[in-house]
Design an enzyme around this catalytic site. Structure first.
Site, mmCIF file in Angstrom:
data_model
loop_
_atom_site.group_PDB
_atom_site.id
_atom_site.type_symbol
_atom_site.label_atom_id
_atom_site.label_comp_id
_atom_site.label_asym_id
_atom_site.label_seq_id
_atom_site.Cartn_x
_atom_site.Cartn_y
_atom_site.Cartn_z
ATOM 1 N N LYS A 171 0.836 -1.210 0.000
ATOM 2 C CA LYS A 171 0.000 0.000 0.000
ATOM 3 C C LYS A 171 0.868 1.255 0.000
ATOM 4 O O LYS A 171 0.686 2.139 -0.825
ATOM 5 C CB LYS A 171 -0.940 0.023 1.213
ATOM 6 C CG LYS A 171 -1.866 -1.182 1.319
ATOM 7 C CD LYS A 171 -2.819 -1.068 2.502
ATOM 8 C CE LYS A 171 -2.151 -1.049 3.856
ATOM 9 N NZ LYS A 171 -1.599 -2.330 4.294
ATOM 10 N N ARG A 186 -9.469 0.824 8.622
ATOM 11 C CA ARG A 186 -9.091 -0.540 8.989
ATOM 12 C C ARG A 186 -10.175 -1.242 9.812
ATOM 13 O O ARG A 186 -10.002 -2.414 10.156
ATOM 14 C CB ARG A 186 -7.804 -0.509 9.805
ATOM 15 C CG ARG A 186 -6.523 -0.674 8.980
ATOM 16 C CD ARG A 186 -5.332 -0.448 9.896
ATOM 17 N NE ARG A 186 -4.169 -1.223 9.541
ATOM 18 C CZ ARG A 186 -3.095 -0.705 8.917
ATOM 19 N NH1 ARG A 186 -3.090 0.537 8.527
ATOM 20 N NH2 ARG A 186 -2.040 -1.465 8.689
ATOM 21 N N ARG A 228 11.783 -6.016 5.356
ATOM 22 C CA ARG A 228 11.797 -4.570 5.610
ATOM 23 C C ARG A 228 12.284 -4.290 7.030
ATOM 24 O O ARG A 228 13.014 -3.335 7.261
ATOM 25 C CB ARG A 228 10.392 -3.982 5.408
ATOM 26 C CG ARG A 228 10.343 -2.484 5.696
ATOM 27 C CD ARG A 228 9.011 -1.857 5.335
ATOM 28 N NE ARG A 228 7.916 -2.389 6.122
ATOM 29 C CZ ARG A 228 6.643 -2.046 5.953
ATOM 30 N NH1 ARG A 228 6.308 -1.189 5.004
ATOM 31 N NH2 ARG A 228 5.699 -2.558 6.712
ATOM 32 N N ARG A 238 12.221 -0.947 11.806
ATOM 33 C CA ARG A 238 10.876 -0.682 12.336
ATOM 34 C C ARG A 238 10.499 -1.773 13.326
ATOM 35 O O ARG A 238 10.495 -2.952 12.966
ATOM 36 C CB ARG A 238 9.884 -0.657 11.160
ATOM 37 C CG ARG A 238 8.920 0.491 11.226
ATOM 38 C CD ARG A 238 8.038 0.482 10.016
ATOM 39 N NE ARG A 238 6.776 -0.194 10.275
ATOM 40 C CZ ARG A 238 5.748 -0.212 9.430
ATOM 41 N NH1 ARG A 238 5.839 0.416 8.285
ATOM 42 N NH2 ARG A 238 4.631 -0.846 9.735
ATOM 43 N N ARG A 264 -0.477 -8.865 13.424
ATOM 44 C CA ARG A 264 -0.977 -7.830 12.504
ATOM 45 C C ARG A 264 -1.830 -8.452 11.402
ATOM 46 O O ARG A 264 -2.849 -7.887 11.001
ATOM 47 C CB ARG A 264 0.203 -7.062 11.896
ATOM 48 C CG ARG A 264 0.821 -6.099 12.892
ATOM 49 C CD ARG A 264 2.186 -5.621 12.466
ATOM 50 N NE ARG A 264 2.194 -4.857 11.250
ATOM 51 C CZ ARG A 264 3.298 -4.563 10.560
ATOM 52 N NH1 ARG A 264 4.473 -4.993 10.991
ATOM 53 N NH2 ARG A 264 3.225 -3.850 9.472
HETATM 54 P P1 B4P Z 1 4.115 -1.820 2.225
HETATM 55 O O1 B4P Z 1 3.218 -2.839 1.651
HETATM 56 O O2 B4P Z 1 4.263 -0.546 1.568
HETATM 57 O O3 B4P Z 1 3.611 -1.700 3.734
HETATM 58 P P2 B4P Z 1 2.114 -1.248 4.079
HETATM 59 O O4 B4P Z 1 1.156 -2.337 3.690
HETATM 60 O O5 B4P Z 1 1.861 0.104 3.505
HETATM 61 O O6 B4P Z 1 2.183 -0.934 5.589
HETATM 62 P P3 B4P Z 1 1.688 -1.773 6.854
HETATM 63 O O7 B4P Z 1 0.258 -2.200 6.685
HETATM 64 O O8 B4P Z 1 2.695 -2.812 7.126
HETATM 65 O O9 B4P Z 1 1.794 -0.764 8.029
HETATM 66 P P4 B4P Z 1 1.055 0.616 8.403
HETATM 67 O O10 B4P Z 1 2.131 1.625 8.405
HETATM 68 O O11 B4P Z 1 -0.152 0.921 7.573
HETATM 69 O O12 B4P Z 1 5.558 -2.396 2.333
HETATM 70 C C1 B4P Z 1 5.867 -3.700 2.728
HETATM 71 C C2 B4P Z 1 7.233 -4.122 2.201
HETATM 72 O O13 B4P Z 1 7.032 -4.846 0.985
HETATM 73 C C3 B4P Z 1 8.178 -2.969 1.874
HETATM 74 O O14 B4P Z 1 9.472 -3.297 2.309
HETATM 75 C C4 B4P Z 1 8.142 -2.890 0.354
HETATM 76 O O15 B4P Z 1 9.363 -2.458 -0.211
HETATM 77 C C5 B4P Z 1 7.865 -4.333 -0.036
HETATM 78 N N1 B4P Z 1 7.132 -4.446 -1.288
HETATM 79 C C6 B4P Z 1 6.153 -3.628 -1.715
HETATM 80 N N2 B4P Z 1 5.690 -4.039 -2.921
HETATM 81 C C7 B4P Z 1 6.420 -5.175 -3.247
HETATM 82 C C8 B4P Z 1 6.415 -6.061 -4.366
HETATM 83 N N3 B4P Z 1 5.588 -5.879 -5.396
HETATM 84 N N4 B4P Z 1 7.270 -7.105 -4.352
HETATM 85 C C9 B4P Z 1 8.119 -7.287 -3.321
HETATM 86 N N5 B4P Z 1 8.183 -6.475 -2.236
HETATM 87 C C10 B4P Z 1 7.330 -5.426 -2.206
HETATM 88 O O16 B4P Z 1 0.528 0.300 9.878
HETATM 89 C C11 B4P Z 1 1.399 -0.012 10.962
HETATM 90 C C12 B4P Z 1 0.606 -0.080 12.268
HETATM 91 O O17 B4P Z 1 0.003 1.216 12.561
HETATM 92 C C13 B4P Z 1 -0.581 -1.042 12.315
HETATM 93 O O18 B4P Z 1 -0.186 -2.363 12.639
HETATM 94 C C14 B4P Z 1 -1.464 -0.393 13.425
HETATM 95 O O19 B4P Z 1 -1.007 -0.717 14.712
HETATM 96 C C15 B4P Z 1 -1.266 1.095 13.205
HETATM 97 N N6 B4P Z 1 -2.296 1.681 12.316
HETATM 98 C C16 B4P Z 1 -2.073 2.260 11.105
HETATM 99 N N7 B4P Z 1 -3.233 2.688 10.567
HETATM 100 C C17 B4P Z 1 -4.217 2.358 11.443
HETATM 101 C C18 B4P Z 1 -5.636 2.518 11.448
HETATM 102 N N8 B4P Z 1 -6.292 3.074 10.410
HETATM 103 N N9 B4P Z 1 -6.341 2.052 12.517
HETATM 104 C C19 B4P Z 1 -5.714 1.502 13.561
HETATM 105 N N10 B4P Z 1 -4.374 1.313 13.621
HETATM 106 C C20 B4P Z 1 -3.627 1.739 12.590
#
Ligand code: B4P
Length: 191
Positions: free
Chosen positions: A14, A89, A128, A134, A146
């Site tokens: 995302k 979420r 990551r 992190r 998660r």
């Molecule tokens: P991303 O895929 O970019 O990570 P994310 O889903 O955006 O973030 P995530 O859900 O983990 O955490 P968030 O900050 O929202 O990246 C993952 C990895 O994969 C990266 O290293 C990337 O380079 C790699 N990658 C991407 N695309 C790829 C591909 N095609 N092939 C290979 N590798 C690839 O949330 C963190 C915490 O914050 C939550 O657990 C919660 O506690 C809190 N939180 C955030 N929003 C919330 C909400 N709305 N409500 C309640 N709690 C919340």
């Protein structure tokens, strides 16, 4: 106005894809994860509270994240549109977001869901964690928690958006550019 929700499990890509879409479509990027990490870094009372919760792999309270998003929408009401990354979420967050946007006559255009299996998610997040340090990316148990939170509280939102005719699923496995192209194609069809 183009208002997109980028939806998917933790590690689905995302954040990665949101950064590219923001540049392509000139949108404002709202990542609740990034906003919470900024609060942690700044050492605010909200950040201190959020840090304890995020380290356990569970969701921060609806009240906190809805409050953050509401103030950001207010501040950016005259933009081209928004990308919501990691929000909503829970059902309460989804309902609050609809109320916030519909009352300003700028409803969600589409929810784009990235489809990635759990084995691939775990692999990406732990990788990551090694590079970024992190805290919530480094421990396999936290990552598992998660994913469980996603399955029980977030995945049901797919039905919420499907009922509104706004859910579009995109394969989240492949190169980042391939996935970006698929997302852009969906947006060009929808808008
Ligand atoms: P991303 O895929 O970019 O990570 P994310 O889903 O955006 O973030 P995530 O859900 O983990 O955490 P968030 O900050 O929202 O990246 C993952 C990895 O994969 C990266 O290293 C990337 O380079 C790699 N990658 C991407 N695309 C790829 C591909 N095609 N092939 C290979 N590798 C690839 O949330 C963190 C915490 O914050 C939550 O657990 C919660 O506690 C809190 N939180 C955030 N929003 C919330 C909400 N709305 N409500 C309640 N709690 C919340």
């Amino acid at each position: 106005m183009l208002n997109i929700i980028l939806f998917g499990p933790p590690g689905a890509g995302k954040g990665t894809q949101a950064a590219k879409l923001v540049a392509r479509f000139n949108l404002i990027h709202f990542s609740t994860g990034d906003m919470l990490r900024a609060e942690i870094k700044a050492g605010t009372p909200l950040g201190v509270e959020a840090q304890k919760i995020m380290a356990k792999g569970i969701l921060v309270s609806d009240e906190i994240v809805i409050g953050i998003i509401a103030s950001q929408i207010e501040l950016n009401a005259h933009s081209n549109g928004f990308i919501f990354d990691g929000f909503p979420r829970t059902l309460a967050q989804a309902v609050a977001l609809d109320e916030l946007l519909n009352s300003r006559n700028m409803p969600i255009t589409a929810t784009l869901a990235l489809d990635v299996d759990t084995a691939e998610l775990t692999k990406r997040i732990l990788l990551r964690g090694k590079a970024s340090g992190r805290a919530d990316d480094q421990n396999e148990e936290t990552v598992k928690k998660r994913v469980q939170e996603y399955v029980s509280k977030t995945a049901p939102l797919k039905d919420y958006y499907k009922r509104q005719g706004k859910l579009h699923t995109v394969n989240g496995i492949g190169s980042m550019d391939e996935i970006f192209d698929s997302l852009c194609n969906e947006i060009l069809i929808i808008r």
